[in-house]
Structure formats: C-alpha cells, structure tokens
Design a protein around this motif. Structure first.
Motif, PDB file in Angstrom:
ATOM      1  N   GLU A 156      -3.654  -5.446  14.028  1.00  0.00           N
ATOM      2  CA  GLU A 156      -3.309  -6.017  12.723  1.00  0.00           C
ATOM      3  C   GLU A 156      -1.928  -6.656  12.756  1.00  0.00           C
ATOM      4  O   GLU A 156      -1.708  -7.691  12.097  1.00  0.00           O
ATOM      5  N   ASN A 157      -0.978  -6.066  13.495  1.00  0.00           N
ATOM      6  CA  ASN A 157       0.337  -6.698  13.636  1.00  0.00           C
ATOM      7  C   ASN A 157       0.193  -8.150  14.058  1.00  0.00           C
ATOM      8  O   ASN A 157       0.848  -9.050  13.510  1.00  0.00           O
ATOM      9  N   ILE A 158      -0.643  -8.392  15.041  1.00  0.00           N
ATOM     10  CA  ILE A 158      -0.809  -9.748  15.568  1.00  0.00           C
ATOM     11  C   ILE A 158      -1.530 -10.643  14.559  1.00  0.00           C
ATOM     12  O   ILE A 158      -1.065 -11.742  14.228  1.00  0.00           O
ATOM     13  N   HIS A 159      -2.661 -10.181  14.044  1.00  0.00           N
ATOM     14  CA  HIS A 159      -3.442 -11.018  13.123  1.00  0.00           C
ATOM     15  C   HIS A 159      -2.674 -11.330  11.839  1.00  0.00           C
ATOM     16  O   HIS A 159      -2.641 -12.480  11.381  1.00  0.00           O
ATOM     17  N   PHE A 160      -2.053 -10.334  11.254  1.00  0.00           N
ATOM     18  CA  PHE A 160      -1.353 -10.542   9.987  1.00  0.00           C
ATOM     19  C   PHE A 160      -0.079 -11.366  10.180  1.00  0.00           C
ATOM     20  O   PHE A 160       0.310 -12.140   9.287  1.00  0.00           O
ATOM     21  N   THR A 161       0.568 -11.221  11.333  1.00  0.00           N
ATOM     22  CA  THR A 161       1.736 -12.069  11.612  1.00  0.00           C
ATOM     23  C   THR A 161       1.320 -13.527  11.727  1.00  0.00           C
ATOM     24  O   THR A 161       2.015 -14.423  11.213  1.00  0.00           O
ATOM     25  N   ARG A 162       0.218 -13.787  12.388  1.00  0.00           N
ATOM     26  CA  ARG A 162      -0.296 -15.168  12.458  1.00  0.00           C
ATOM     27  C   ARG A 162      -0.527 -15.713  11.050  1.00  0.00           C
ATOM     28  O   ARG A 162      -0.218 -16.879  10.776  1.00  0.00           O
ATOM     29  N   ASP A 163      -1.082 -14.889  10.160  1.00  0.00           N
ATOM     30  CA  ASP A 163      -1.342 -15.332   8.791  1.00  0.00           C
ATOM     31  C   ASP A 163      -0.043 -15.674   8.067  1.00  0.00           C
ATOM     32  O   ASP A 163       0.033 -16.679   7.339  1.00  0.00           O
ATOM     33  N   VAL A 164       0.982 -14.830   8.235  1.00  0.00           N
ATOM     34  CA  VAL A 164       2.264 -15.074   7.577  1.00  0.00           C
ATOM     35  C   VAL A 164       2.872 -16.378   8.073  1.00  0.00           C
ATOM     36  O   VAL A 164       3.349 -17.212   7.277  1.00  0.00           O
ATOM     37  N   LEU A 165       2.858 -16.574   9.370  1.00  0.00           N
ATOM     38  CA  LEU A 165       3.425 -17.808   9.925  1.00  0.00           C
ATOM     39  C   LEU A 165       2.637 -19.029   9.456  1.00  0.00           C
ATOM     40  O   LEU A 165       3.216 -20.056   9.101  1.00  0.00           O
ATOM     41  N   SER A 166       1.319 -18.916   9.432  1.00  0.00           N
ATOM     42  CA  SER A 166       0.489 -20.034   8.972  1.00  0.00           C
ATOM     43  C   SER A 166       0.771 -20.370   7.512  1.00  0.00           C
ATOM     44  O   SER A 166       0.840 -21.539   7.128  1.00  0.00           O
ATOM     45  N   ALA A 167       0.974 -19.339   6.687  1.00  0.00           N
ATOM     46  CA  ALA A 167       1.280 -19.560   5.273  1.00  0.00           C
ATOM     47  C   ALA A 167       2.600 -20.287   5.088  1.00  0.00           C
ATOM     48  O   ALA A 167       2.813 -20.953   4.060  1.00  0.00           O
ATOM     49  N   HIS A 168       3.486 -20.189   6.074  1.00  0.00           N
ATOM     50  CA  HIS A 168       4.762 -20.909   6.043  1.00  0.00           C
ATOM     51  C   HIS A 168       4.694 -22.207   6.853  1.00  0.00           C
ATOM     52  O   HIS A 168       5.734 -22.812   7.142  1.00  0.00           O
ATOM     53  N   GLY A 169       3.487 -22.627   7.193  1.00  0.00           N
ATOM     54  CA  GLY A 169       3.306 -23.893   7.894  1.00  0.00           C
ATOM     55  C   GLY A 169       3.740 -23.873   9.340  1.00  0.00           C
ATOM     56  O   GLY A 169       4.053 -24.937   9.898  1.00  0.00           O
ATOM     57  N   MET A 170       3.741 -22.703   9.969  1.00  0.00           N
ATOM     58  CA  MET A 170       4.241 -22.577  11.342  1.00  0.00           C
ATOM     59  C   MET A 170       3.108 -22.238  12.297  1.00  0.00           C
ATOM     60  O   MET A 170       2.303 -21.329  12.043  1.00  0.00           O
ATOM     61  N   LYS A 171       3.059 -22.973  13.395  1.00  0.00           N
ATOM     62  CA  LYS A 171       2.124 -22.687  14.477  1.00  0.00           C
ATOM     63  C   LYS A 171       2.913 -22.637  15.780  1.00  0.00           C
ATOM     64  O   LYS A 171       3.002 -23.624  16.514  1.00  0.00           O
ATOM     65  N   PRO A 172       3.496 -21.492  16.069  1.00  0.00           N
ATOM     66  CA  PRO A 172       4.355 -21.406  17.254  1.00  0.00           C
ATOM     67  C   PRO A 172       3.574 -21.588  18.544  1.00  0.00           C
ATOM     68  O   PRO A 172       2.402 -21.205  18.640  1.00  0.00           O
ATOM     69  N   ARG A 173       4.243 -22.145  19.510  1.00  0.00           N
ATOM     70  CA  ARG A 173       3.650 -22.279  20.845  1.00  0.00           C
ATOM     71  C   ARG A 173       4.097 -21.166  21.767  1.00  0.00           C
ATOM     72  O   ARG A 173       3.443 -20.893  22.781  1.00  0.00           O
ATOM     73  N   SER A 174       5.217 -20.526  21.428  1.00  0.00           N
ATOM     74  CA  SER A 174       5.726 -19.428  22.247  1.00  0.00           C
ATOM     75  C   SER A 174       6.259 -18.335  21.335  1.00  0.00           C
ATOM     76  O   SER A 174       6.875 -18.616  20.304  1.00  0.00           O
ATOM     77  N   VAL A 175       6.001 -17.089  21.735  1.00  0.00           N
ATOM     78  CA  VAL A 175       6.357 -15.932  20.911  1.00  0.00           C
ATOM     79  C   VAL A 175       6.945 -14.844  21.807  1.00  0.00           C
ATOM     80  O   VAL A 175       6.416 -14.550  22.879  1.00  0.00           O
ATOM     81  N   LEU A 176       8.029 -14.250  21.328  1.00  0.00           N
ATOM     82  CA  LEU A 176       8.618 -13.090  21.987  1.00  0.00           C
ATOM     83  C   LEU A 176       8.234 -11.844  21.203  1.00  0.00           C
ATOM     84  O   LEU A 176       8.627 -11.683  20.052  1.00  0.00           O
ATOM     85  N   LEU A 177       7.429 -10.962  21.809  1.00  0.00           N
ATOM     86  CA  LEU A 177       7.106  -9.678  21.204  1.00  0.00           C
ATOM     87  C   LEU A 177       8.210  -8.689  21.531  1.00  0.00           C
ATOM     88  O   LEU A 177       8.556  -8.490  22.704  1.00  0.00           O
ATOM     89  N   ILE A 178       8.754  -8.052  20.499  1.00  0.00           N
ATOM     90  CA  ILE A 178       9.784  -7.034  20.674  1.00  0.00           C
ATOM     91  C   ILE A 178       9.210  -5.728  20.141  1.00  0.00           C
ATOM     92  O   ILE A 178       8.852  -5.631  18.967  1.00  0.00           O
ATOM     93  N   SER A 179       9.104  -4.745  21.029  1.00  0.00           N
ATOM     94  CA  SER A 179       8.469  -3.492  20.661  1.00  0.00           C
ATOM     95  C   SER A 179       9.297  -2.318  21.160  1.00  0.00           C
ATOM     96  O   SER A 179      10.301  -2.501  21.858  1.00  0.00           O
ATOM     97  N   ARG A 180       8.853  -1.096  20.816  1.00  0.00           N
ATOM     98  CA  ARG A 180       9.447   0.043  21.495  1.00  0.00           C
ATOM     99  C   ARG A 180       9.185  -0.145  22.991  1.00  0.00           C
ATOM    100  O   ARG A 180       8.171  -0.727  23.383  1.00  0.00           O
ATOM    101  N   PRO A 181      10.074   0.313  23.849  1.00  0.00           N
ATOM    102  CA  PRO A 181       9.988  -0.068  25.267  1.00  0.00           C
ATOM    103  C   PRO A 181       8.644   0.205  25.918  1.00  0.00           C
ATOM    104  O   PRO A 181       8.170  -0.589  26.738  1.00  0.00           O
TER     105      PRO A 181
END
Length: 218
Positions: A105-130
């Motif tokens: 859901e983190n991935i799917h819902f983040t895509r939705d948020v970015l799309s709602a702001h008109g953003m379609k990134p080509r590169s993404v940095l995932l930052i997580s617990r190590p």
C-alpha cells in the motif's frame, strides 16, 4: 551486541541484518519516498539526504500498525513529516500519504498522491528502516515497474541501530518477520521469486525457534 540479546543469537541476527540491507549507490532522483515504520531515523536520514540535494521532494507514507500506534499515535506519515521539518526540510518539499498499512500500500498510495499532484517520477529513492530495504525494493520493482528504483537506509551498524531504537527484541522480531514476508511474497507472486541463501534460512529458523515470532504471519 547490546546486553539484552543472548550471545547465542548474535551471529544469526547479524546474518539477517546484512541480508536485508541493499544500500544502493546514492544519486539524484526525482522524488524520495520515506516508508513508514516504528523507526524515527527514517525521516532524519531523509532530511540529511534532502540537504545533500539528492531530491527536491519527499513523500512520507504510512498510517499505523500494531508496532507503531503507541509510538506514532497520529500516524507514521504525520510524525515523520514533523521530524523531517524539525531537521530542516521545508513544508513545501514534503507530501504525506497517511493511509497505507503495509509496504504494498505504501507504494500504490504514494503513486496516487504523486499522480494527484501531476507528478510522474522517472526515478525514486526509497528510504526505509535499514533492514526493510530488500523487501521494499522488490515490492517497488513489481508494483512500480516504470520507475528507476534506488533504495537506502540509515548508514548505521546493527549495534548503533538497536541503541537508537532502544528495543532490541523488537528489532529481532522485525528481522524475522521481514525474512518470512520476503519468502512468502515471492512465492505468492506479489514480488519476484526470491533466492534466499541457506545461511539466511538457517538463521531465520533458529531465531524463530528461540521465540522471536511476534511478527510472523501465522
């Protein structure tokens, strides 16, 4: 290892810790995604990378889970945003996704948020617990295939990380749980099938038999 660990499990915990870390080479990306968890080091590290100029925008994603509701009662994304701002990230460089309760859901819902702001990134940095890195990267590759994924976590050794969390048992339980989830999700098709080395499987089994099972899927 901290004294709260039995010496007998030190090698096995280190084995899982090393396996789950990815630590891709860092480079500039279109957007960063801070994956919610119990770990307040995620937004601190995100702030450090923002100040290095690696990305102009970070999305913090996460609602609550049983492991985070006491620590972050208003939700992971809400608290991560505050921590990042306390570390100098401006409000207009942060978006929030406050609904996700698991990594898919983190991935799917983040895509939705970015799309709602008109953003379609080509590169993404995932930052997580190590030690979430390997599973997070595999999930993103399967569910966000059009994006070039880079994955990282705070650059800490295990002892330093455990001291920062101040809950050694939780760290071991989470390592065991993430190992099981990586295997199960590979078998279910949710991610690509995973080749888990035998030493990792053996360490997982010994830790589970030792009782570090609170995060296992029954």
């Amino acid at each position: 290892m901290p004294s709260t660990y039995p010496d007998s499990i030190q090698c096995d915990v280190e084995t899982l810790w090393r396996y789950h870390r990815v630590d891709d080479e860092l480079r500039e990306v279109d957007v960063a995604v801070g994956l919610g968890s119990h770990d307040p080091g995620v937004p601190v590290y995100a702030a450090q990378l923002y100040h290095r100029g690696l990305f102009p925008l970070v999305v913090f994603t996460g609602a609550n889970a049983p492991t985070t509701v006491e620590r972050f009662p208003e939700g992971e994304a809400v608290h991560f945003r505050r921590i990042a701002m306390d570390n100098g990230v401006p409000d207009d460089a942060i978006l929030m996704e406050p609904r996700a309760t698991n990594t898919v859901e983190n991935i799917h819902f983040t895509r939705d948020v970015l799309s709602a702001h008109g953003m379609k990134p080509r590169s993404v940095l995932l930052i997580s617990r190590p030690y979430q890195q390997r599973r997070a990267r595999e999930i993103a590759k399967r569910h966000w295939p059009e994006v070039d994924i880079v994955c990282t976590g705070a650059q800490q050794d295990l002892d330093t990380y455990v001291a920062s969390i101040n809950d050694p048992r939780r760290v071991v339980d989470m390592l065991v749980g993430d190992t099981q989830r990586l295997d199960l999700q590979g078998k279910s098709g949710e991610i690509a099938p995973q080749e888990i080395p035998q030493d990792v499987r053996d360490a997982f089994e010994r830790l589970a038999q030792a009782g570090y099972t609170s995060r296992l899927i029954r």
